[in-house]
Design a protein around this motif. Structure first.
Motif, PDB file in Angstrom:
ATOM      1  N   ALA A 470       5.411  42.935  14.122  1.00 32.69           N
ATOM      2  CA  ALA A 470       6.811  42.564  14.569  1.00 32.69           C
ATOM      3  C   ALA A 470       7.666  41.874  13.431  1.00 32.69           C
ATOM      4  N   GLY A 471       8.906  42.018  13.367  1.00 34.43           N
ATOM      5  CA  GLY A 471       9.717  41.285  12.707  1.00 34.43           C
ATOM      6  C   GLY A 471       9.863  41.870  11.343  1.00 34.43           C
ATOM      7  N   SER A 472      10.527  41.035  10.491  1.00 38.43           N
ATOM      8  CA  SER A 472      10.668  41.697   9.025  1.00 38.43           C
ATOM      9  C   SER A 472      10.768  40.407   8.097  1.00 38.43           C
ATOM     10  N   GLY A 473      10.937  40.679   6.835  1.00 39.51           N
ATOM     11  CA  GLY A 473      11.479  39.844   5.866  1.00 39.51           C
ATOM     12  C   GLY A 473      10.470  38.627   5.726  1.00 39.51           C
ATOM     13  N   ILE A 474       9.127  38.968   5.681  1.00 42.56           N
ATOM     14  CA  ILE A 474       7.942  37.745   5.446  1.00 42.56           C
ATOM     15  C   ILE A 474       8.350  37.313   4.116  1.00 42.56           C
ATOM     16  N   TYR A 475       8.252  35.803   4.074  1.00 41.44           N
ATOM     17  CA  TYR A 475       8.559  34.992   3.023  1.00 41.44           C
ATOM     18  C   TYR A 475       7.188  35.213   1.860  1.00 41.44           C
ATOM     19  N   GLY A 476       7.524  35.612   0.773  1.00 45.47           N
ATOM     20  CA  GLY A 476       6.709  36.034  -0.184  1.00 45.47           C
ATOM     21  C   GLY A 476       6.493  37.359  -0.259  1.00 45.47           C
ATOM     22  N   GLY A 477       6.983  38.281   0.799  1.00 46.82           N
ATOM     23  CA  GLY A 477       6.887  39.594   0.765  1.00 46.82           C
ATOM     24  C   GLY A 477       5.492  40.304   0.482  1.00 46.82           C
ATOM     25  N   THR A 478       5.153  41.478  -0.235  1.00 46.18           N
ATOM     26  CA  THR A 478       3.956  42.138  -0.145  1.00 46.18           C
ATOM     27  C   THR A 478       2.901  41.182  -0.675  1.00 46.18           C
ATOM     28  N   SER A 479       3.104  40.317  -1.772  1.00 44.55           N
ATOM     29  CA  SER A 479       2.097  39.586  -2.365  1.00 44.55           C
ATOM     30  C   SER A 479       1.511  38.575  -1.352  1.00 44.55           C
ATOM     31  N   ARG A 480       2.408  37.998  -0.265  1.00 45.41           N
ATOM     32  CA  ARG A 480       1.743  37.026   0.661  1.00 45.41           C
ATOM     33  C   ARG A 480       1.066  37.692   1.751  1.00 45.41           C
ATOM     34  N   MET A 481       1.417  39.067   1.712  1.00 39.45           N
ATOM     35  CA  MET A 481       0.708  39.812   2.999  1.00 39.45           C
ATOM     36  C   MET A 481      -0.436  40.347   2.509  1.00 39.45           C
ATOM     37  N   ARG A 482      -0.769  40.183   1.337  1.00 42.15           N
ATOM     38  CA  ARG A 482      -2.124  40.801   0.796  1.00 42.15           C
ATOM     39  C   ARG A 482      -3.317  40.420   1.328  1.00 42.15           C
ATOM     40  N   PRO A 483      -3.620  38.850   1.692  1.00 42.78           N
ATOM     41  CA  PRO A 483      -4.753  38.525   2.312  1.00 42.78           C
ATOM     42  C   PRO A 483      -4.829  39.074   3.634  1.00 42.78           C
ATOM     43  N   LEU A 484      -3.660  39.566   4.455  1.00 43.13           N
ATOM     44  CA  LEU A 484      -3.853  40.201   5.754  1.00 43.13           C
ATOM     45  C   LEU A 484      -4.318  41.577   5.601  1.00 43.13           C
ATOM     46  N   THR A 485      -3.450  42.416   4.709  1.00 45.35           N
ATOM     47  CA  THR A 485      -3.796  43.569   4.417  1.00 45.35           C
ATOM     48  C   THR A 485      -4.930  43.969   3.776  1.00 45.35           C
ATOM     49  N   GLY A 486      -5.441  43.024   3.041  1.00 46.28           N
ATOM     50  CA  GLY A 486      -7.063  43.308   2.459  1.00 46.28           C
ATOM     51  C   GLY A 486      -7.954  43.298   3.344  1.00 46.28           C
ATOM     52  N   LEU A 487      -7.905  42.356   4.482  1.00 47.80           N
ATOM     53  CA  LEU A 487      -8.916  42.559   5.541  1.00 47.80           C
ATOM     54  C   LEU A 487      -8.586  43.632   6.798  1.00 47.80           C
ATOM     55  N   TYR A 488      -7.285  43.990   6.819  1.00 43.98           N
ATOM     56  CA  TYR A 488      -6.820  44.822   7.865  1.00 43.98           C
ATOM     57  C   TYR A 488      -5.569  45.746   7.458  1.00 43.98           C
ATOM     58  N   PRO A 489      -6.249  46.856   6.438  1.00 51.61           N
ATOM     59  CA  PRO A 489      -5.268  47.879   6.063  1.00 51.61           C
ATOM     60  C   PRO A 489      -4.701  48.813   6.934  1.00 51.61           C
ATOM     61  N   ASN A 490      -4.951  48.901   8.399  1.00 51.98           N
ATOM     62  CA  ASN A 490      -4.482  49.726   9.244  1.00 51.98           C
ATOM     63  C   ASN A 490      -3.077  48.918   9.861  1.00 51.98           C
ATOM     64  N   LEU A 491      -2.190  48.332   9.032  1.00 53.71           N
ATOM     65  CA  LEU A 491      -1.150  47.523   9.448  1.00 53.71           C
ATOM     66  C   LEU A 491       0.187  48.523   9.328  1.00 53.71           C
ATOM     67  N   VAL A 492       0.772  48.450  10.435  1.00 55.41           N
ATOM     68  CA  VAL A 492       2.171  49.280  10.628  1.00 55.41           C
ATOM     69  C   VAL A 492       3.368  48.614  11.080  1.00 55.41           C
ATOM     70  N   THR A 493       4.349  49.008  10.783  1.00 57.14           N
ATOM     71  CA  THR A 493       5.613  48.267  11.012  1.00 57.14           C
ATOM     72  C   THR A 493       6.457  49.543  11.585  1.00 57.14           C
ATOM     73  N   LYS A 494       7.708  49.153  12.349  1.00 58.37           N
ATOM     74  CA  LYS A 494       8.631  50.227  12.783  1.00 58.37           C
ATOM     75  C   LYS A 494       9.205  51.130  11.556  1.00 58.37           C
ATOM     76  N   GLU A 495       9.398  50.418  10.439  1.00 58.00           N
ATOM     77  CA  GLU A 495       9.836  51.163   9.170  1.00 58.00           C
ATOM     78  C   GLU A 495       8.590  52.032   8.653  1.00 58.00           C
ATOM     79  N   THR A 496       7.675  51.739   8.948  1.00 60.68           N
ATOM     80  CA  THR A 496       6.570  52.974   8.621  1.00 60.68           C
ATOM     81  C   THR A 496       6.014  54.158   9.572  1.00 60.68           C
ATOM     82  N   LEU A 497       6.288  53.643  10.700  1.00 56.52           N
ATOM     83  CA  LEU A 497       6.240  54.547  11.548  1.00 56.52           C
ATOM     84  C   LEU A 497       7.241  55.615  12.254  1.00 56.52           C
ATOM     85  N   LEU A 498       8.444  55.278  11.914  1.00 53.48           N
ATOM     86  CA  LEU A 498       9.741  56.244  12.016  1.00 53.48           C
ATOM     87  C   LEU A 498      10.283  56.666  11.052  1.00 53.48           C
ATOM     88  N   THR A 499      10.681  57.812  10.863  1.00 52.47           N
ATOM     89  CA  THR A 499      11.271  58.418   9.630  1.00 52.47           C
ATOM     90  C   THR A 499      12.613  57.796   9.384  1.00 52.47           C
TER      91      THR A 499
END
Length: 626
Positions: A470-499
């Motif tokens: 939920a939310g958006s605009g994570i500080y640090g962007g994709t690079s800051r999210m990599r520890p999370l997506t590295g452990l849990y790759p099935n991460l989605v947002t409203k931006e990726t689920l909706l066309t």
């Protein structure tokens, strides 16, 4: 061809394994055969008489042959040594290249890899807990082979089933008195500030105050904010007719001011009340003594801002129940938001059947319907966990904490504070300095994506878990999210689920986008919050408590205790980390009754909002209760 097990066969095999040329192996084999024949000729027979005449010549020939074979063998071993050294050299080069790439995943193949899909330059990956992340990755890999899932998919406290929603039950009040529904004393107008969730609280507080003062409530308005940049009004987010109808008989609500009041200068006549004029968490007595005389004199009062301007205790039973009814029953999202919310939930779960009361309350007429004759389709649905990360730049900067980014991060956040939080900067000059390390120790730092990932791994959620962010605009962007997506790759947002076309009606409307997050978080199988002070997290967790029963667990990490656990990153064993995190989260899931002064929006388990087995709807014990 050499037979299996013969010396020639062995040499051929050696050549194939070490990369030596087969012809070179053949020459080596031939040398061995020649050496063997020479030994048979000169070593097996030893009659000195027969060969006496040729003794000197034979000895010379043997010596010459011996030196020739020694040179050949030496030449062979020299070439073998050369190939071994060359092989080691090449392996060391490739290892160093691979190690360099692993240690710097943000720069895999040149400058182009430093930019994300939007063309923005990515920051280096920041990790604060390398050792724990490695152990978490190992644990998740091992967990893929196990059948059992995390116990935190279910609500552990069965006491939750004892509480049922009942704030829609009307509590009778005397006609013509304070707390009446007639609205005889004048009109109450509220212009609420903040985002979606702050406005929601303001709406329901306004309903209670209008009833308290026996005033007619004008449909609340929303102030435009330079932060949120959203021009949405009440009818753009909530069903206004449903809102008025649901509260009919409790408080009188109209859409507009009467014509004779529309052009009044509220400030000039003394009817405008700002947040500076009334205390935060004000008591009902404050409204009766300070606001009611103005209302009766001018026929109208305008609350400007109205952020958290009504406390939770002491408040009369009927008013407390009324604002619970407003929050949990009267505020329904408009069809556009319900439709998009239904799409989001359906695409995560991969099912077409409604599941529970939360779905029915939030999705309305857009509940997914199972195909004809397929009422068991929901059995194969995908569970999902909703995660609300409060790690936007404003939150990070305001906290005054440090997050492993070094001097560049410190300068960046300091510059942001100076521009956006001038009052904070002035206050910091007058107060005692508290170091970032001490702030973290006190539990005042927002959780990073890395810390959230470690908590989920510690709780036993598997690597293939679907996570809605939920939310958006994570500080640090994709690079800051990599520890999370590295452990849990099935991460989605409203931006990726909706066309893009499905999302376009909500762009530039932050409150409407927040409403989509509210729906997906509230209907999730598990909701994980990272900041208990967040309005979204508070309202979502309260909604899940009110309608979810035992099927809507919420994870609330205590940041102070979690900081103490994470501080042992260098030494703690993974089994110990798992035990401590599970204990921490488990204790936060206890089905507690609302304590005095706490929010009914966040903790609705109280007689004013919910009915417990053995109690009447007015909160009094029944005869059969113990």
């Amino acid at each position: 061809m050499g037979k299996e097990g013969s010396p020639r066969s062995s040499v051929s095999k050696l050549g194939s394994l070490t990369g030596i040329d087969p012809q070179f192996s053949s020459r080596m084999s031939g040398c061995e055969n020649h050496w063997s024949k020479a030994m048979q000729m000169h070593g097996i027979k030893n009659e000195p008489a027969k060969f006496g005449a040729f003794k000197g010549v034979s000895a010379g020939r043997r010596t010459l042959s011996f030196h020739r074979h020694v040179r050949t063998i030496g030449f062979v071993f020299l070439w073998m040594g050369f190939f071994v050294l060359f092989d080691e050299f090449m392996v060391s080069i490739f290892d160093s290249v691979n190690l360099h790439n692993v240690s710097r995943p943000a720069k895999l193949s040149g400058p182009k890899e430093d930019r994300n899909a939007s063309g923005e330059v990515e920051k280096p990956v920041v990790k604060m807990y390398d050792r724990l992340l490695n152990m978490a990755s190992t644990a998740l890999a091992a967990g893929e082979l196990k059948q059992e899932s995390s116990s935190f998919w279910e609500e552990p406290q069965r006491q939750a089933t004892l509480w049922k929603p009942c704030s829609d039950k009307k509590v009778q009040t005397g006609s013509g008195k304070l707390g009446s529904s007639h609205g005889d004393n004048g009109y109450l107008l509220v212009s609420a500030n903040g985002g979606l969730n702050q406005q929601r609280v303001a709406i329901c507080n306004a309903v209670a105050v209008a009833s308290l003062l026996n005033a007619t409530l004008i449909l609340p308005r929303f102030l435009y904010s330079n932060v949120w940049k959203d021009p949405s009004q009440f009818g753009d987010i909530y069903q206004d007719k449903y809102f008025i109808k649901t509260l009919e008989g409790d408080v009188n609500i109209v859409k507009e001011l009467p014509p004779h009041l529309r052009n009044l200068d509220f400030e000039a006549i003394g009817s405008q009340i700002t947040d500076a004029d009334i205390a935060k968490e004000a008591k009902p007595a404050d409204y009766i003594s300070g606001v009611l005389p103005i209302l009766k004199r001018n026929g109208i009062v305008h609350f400007l801002g109205f952020g958290n301007r009504l406390g939770f205790d002491p408040v009369p039973f009927n008013l407390q129940r009324l604002r619970c009814k407003c929050n949990f029953h009267a505020l329904k999202f408009v069809a556009k938001i319900q439709r998009a919310g239904s799409l989001l939930v359906r695409r995560i779960r991969k099912y077409d059947a409604s599941q529970n009361m939360l779905d029915k309350q939030l999705l309305g007429n857009f509940l997914p319907v199972p195909p004809l004759g397929r009422h068991d389709i929901a059995k194969g649905r995908s569970k999902y966990l909703a995660l609300h990360l409060r790690f936007e730049e404003d939150m990070v900067a305001y906290s005054q904490c440090e997050f492993g980014g070094g001097e560049d991060e410190r300068k960046e956040l300091q510059a942001y504070r100076e521009v956006h939080f001038p009052l904070l900067m002035e206050r910091l000059k007058k107060t005692k300095y508290v170091s970032p390390a001490e702030l973290r120790k006190l539990g005042r730092c927002p959780l990073t994506p890395e810390e959230a990932a470690l908590v989920l791994a510690g709780l036993g959620f598997k690597r293939d878990t679907f996570i809605y962010l939920a939310g958006s605009g994570i500080y640090g962007g994709t690079s800051r999210m990599r520890p999370l997506t590295g452990l849990y790759p099935n991460l989605v947002t409203k931006e990726t689920l909706l066309t893009p076309s499905e999302l376009s009606p909500f762009r530039n409307f932050s409150s409407q986008l927040a409403a989509l997050d509210f729906i997906v978080c509230a209907t999730a199988d598990v909701f994980a919050m990272t900041d208990s002070g967040s309005q979204l997290s508070s309202l979502v967790s309260g909604f899940r408590t009110y309608y979810g029963g035992e099927h809507a667990p919420t994870l609330r990490p205590g940041k102070k205790r979690l900081a103490a656990i994470l501080s042992r990153n260098a030494t703690i064993r993974w089994s110990t980390f798992e035990y401590k995190v599970k204990k921490l989260i488990g204790e936060g899931q206890r089905a507690q009754v609302r304590r005095f002064g706490r929010s009914t929006y966040r903790q609705p388990r109280c007689p004013e909002c919910m009915c417990k087995s053995g109690y009447h709807s007015n909160g009094t014990p029944s005869r059969n209760s113990s």
